[in-house]
Design a protein around this motif. Structure first.
Motif, PDB file in Angstrom:
ATOM      1  N   ASP A   1     -27.930 -24.278  18.254  1.00 28.75           N
ATOM      2  CA  ASP A   1     -27.025 -25.198  17.577  1.00 28.75           C
ATOM      3  C   ASP A   1     -26.007 -25.838  18.529  1.00 28.75           C
ATOM      4  N   TYR A   2     -25.869 -25.277  19.721  1.00 27.07           N
ATOM      5  CA  TYR A   2     -25.046 -25.910  20.761  1.00 27.07           C
ATOM      6  C   TYR A   2     -25.668 -27.242  21.168  1.00 27.07           C
ATOM      7  N   GLU A   3     -26.977 -27.281  21.181  1.00 34.73           N
ATOM      8  CA  GLU A   3     -27.764 -28.507  21.359  1.00 34.73           C
ATOM      9  C   GLU A   3     -27.311 -29.330  22.567  1.00 34.73           C
ATOM     10  N   SER A   4     -27.375 -28.686  23.726  1.00 29.17           N
ATOM     11  CA  SER A   4     -27.078 -29.369  24.997  1.00 29.17           C
ATOM     12  C   SER A   4     -25.709 -30.038  25.019  1.00 29.17           C
ATOM     13  N   GLY A   5     -24.719 -29.409  24.397  1.00 23.85           N
ATOM     14  CA  GLY A   5     -23.346 -29.904  24.454  1.00 23.85           C
ATOM     15  C   GLY A   5     -22.913 -30.705  23.245  1.00 23.85           C
ATOM     16  N   LYS A   6     -23.810 -31.029  22.317  1.00 22.15           N
ATOM     17  CA  LYS A   6     -23.420 -31.837  21.157  1.00 22.15           C
ATOM     18  C   LYS A   6     -22.398 -31.130  20.268  1.00 22.15           C
ATOM     19  N   ALA A   7     -22.396 -29.794  20.292  1.00 16.10           N
ATOM     20  CA  ALA A   7     -21.456 -29.043  19.453  1.00 16.10           C
ATOM     21  C   ALA A   7     -20.066 -28.957  20.065  1.00 16.10           C
ATOM     22  N   CYS A   8     -19.906 -29.353  21.320  1.00 13.14           N
ATOM     23  CA  CYS A   8     -18.610 -29.216  21.989  1.00 13.14           C
ATOM     24  C   CYS A   8     -17.520 -29.993  21.254  1.00 13.14           C
ATOM     25  N   GLY A   9     -16.413 -29.308  20.989  1.00 11.58           N
ATOM     26  CA  GLY A   9     -15.278 -29.932  20.320  1.00 11.58           C
ATOM     27  C   GLY A   9     -15.377 -29.982  18.817  1.00 11.58           C
ATOM     28  N   ALA A  10     -16.510 -29.571  18.257  1.00 13.06           N
ATOM     29  CA  ALA A  10     -16.669 -29.590  16.800  1.00 13.06           C
ATOM     30  C   ALA A  10     -15.780 -28.522  16.154  1.00 13.06           C
ATOM     31  N   TYR A  11     -15.244 -28.840  14.994  1.00 11.58           N
ATOM     32  CA  TYR A  11     -14.493 -27.862  14.202  1.00 11.58           C
ATOM     33  C   TYR A  11     -15.393 -27.352  13.089  1.00 11.58           C
ATOM     34  N   VAL A  12     -15.489 -26.033  12.965  1.00 13.11           N
ATOM     35  CA  VAL A  12     -16.324 -25.454  11.912  1.00 13.11           C
ATOM     36  C   VAL A  12     -15.507 -24.454  11.098  1.00 13.11           C
ATOM     37  N   LEU A  13     -15.720 -24.494   9.806  1.00  8.13           N
ATOM     38  CA  LEU A  13     -15.092 -23.553   8.885  1.00  8.13           C
ATOM     39  C   LEU A  13     -16.036 -22.381   8.705  1.00  8.13           C
ATOM     40  N   VAL A  14     -15.576 -21.186   9.065  1.00  7.25           N
ATOM     41  CA  VAL A  14     -16.402 -19.976   9.013  1.00  7.25           C
ATOM     42  C   VAL A  14     -15.935 -19.114   7.844  1.00  7.25           C
ATOM     43  N   ARG A  15     -16.883 -18.678   7.006  1.00  5.98           N
ATOM     44  CA  ARG A  15     -16.560 -17.834   5.845  1.00  5.98           C
ATOM     45  C   ARG A  15     -17.282 -16.507   5.952  1.00  5.98           C
TER      46      ARG A  15
END
Length: 299
Positions: free
Chosen positions: A138-152
């Motif tokens: 899911d990091y996908e070669s850097g595409k996830a960098c800086g993303a904000y995710v809500l974890v439950r």
């Protein structure tokens, strides 16, 4: 006259009897065929239920329409193990987003490590301790960098983290290796590993974004990084040759101009929702974080 009346009566009786004999078999045949032709709108006219194996018999029996929770067999077969995805129409947004898409809920596990905000995304150490390292898939070669995710977590606790790092290959799809501080918001550290669901969010508290040229950048070669963006970055382009040139993204979260085209000029950044921000006046100063006055909209 009397005899003629008797003859007519007898003939009439014979005709009536004959009609009864002829009509009775037809009525019996009609009566036997009736149950084989259901009345329009009856249950026999409805297709068999296609509910998932988890659907209760009661729900299947009493509902004429498929339940909203039912999943067609073909959808179940193609679903990714790491995610329970909300159905979305095909759009440019879905194409820009890649694996982590707006409106999708992902399932996995959370672990934790000691983090200072640095890692594969090449961000500087930060006072923001609520960060996470995304699994390799899911990091996908850097595409996830800086993303904000809500974890439950399963206990109802939740926390929003910013992705700053990549979790090594042993992390399964859907897994997030949280900072120790973020994990402690969800469960006791002694738990070590907990099941979670998570989804992309667009926080309201984000400041304006910044731009940084990589160490060694010049007008012959440069690497450009966007920092502090509210939504994940899908594309970064530079003004070159009278138009815009899209730069390739590296796994370490820089966009590279191998021949120096556009280095030191205008920069256009596009988020996964398709919003474009144009930035001028960023000097070609390697390893200097330069603030802008722009930020992506909240979604």
């Amino acid at each position: 006259m009397h005899r003629r009346w008797l003859f007519i009566s007898a003939a009439a009786a014979i005709i009536v009897a004959s009609l009864i004999v002829v009509l009775l078999p037809d009525r019996d045949a009609d009566a036997g065929a009736a149950p084989a032709t259901p009345v329009a709108g009856s249950r026999a006219n409805r297709p068999p239920a296609t509910g998932s194996p988890s659907a209760s018999p009661r729900a299947t029996d009493t509902s004429a329409k498929p339940s909203a929770k039912e999943t067609p067999p073909e959808a179940s077969a193609s679903a990714k193990p790491s995610a329970t995805e909300t159905p979305q129409s095909a759009s440019d947004t879905a194409l820009l987003a890649g694996r982590i898409r707006p409106g999708a809920s992902y399932r996995g596990v959370a672990t934790f490590y000691d983090s200072d905000g640095t890692g594969a995304c090449l961000y500087d150490p930060s006072s923001d301790v609520l960060t996470g390292a995304m699994n390799h898939t899911d990091y996908e070669s850097g595409k996830a960098c800086g993303a904000y995710v809500l974890v439950r977590a399963g206990n109802g606790a939740s926390i929003t983290v910013r992705i700053t790092n990549e979790c090594p290959g042993e992390c399964a799809p859907g897994q997030i290796d949280l900072s120790a501080e973020a994990f402690a918001k969800l469960a006791a550290p002694s738990a070590g590993r907990i099941p979670i669901t998570w989804q992309l969010v667009s926080p309201s508290g984000a400041d304006t974004l910044s731009i940084r040229y990589k160490t060694g950048s010049s007008r012959y070669w440069c690497g450009i990084q966007a920092i502090g963006h509210r939504n994940p970055v899908a594309r970064l382009e530079v003004r070159a040759g009278g138009g815009w040139r899209q730069l390739p993204r590296t796994e370490y979260n820089y966009f590279i101009s191998e021949d120096g085209s556009g280095c030191g000029g205008a920069i256009r950044i596009t988020d996964i929702f398709g919003e474009q921000l144009t930035v001028d006046g960023i000097a070609l100063r390697p390893d200097a974080v330069q603030a802008t006055r722009v930020q992506f909209a909240i979604h």
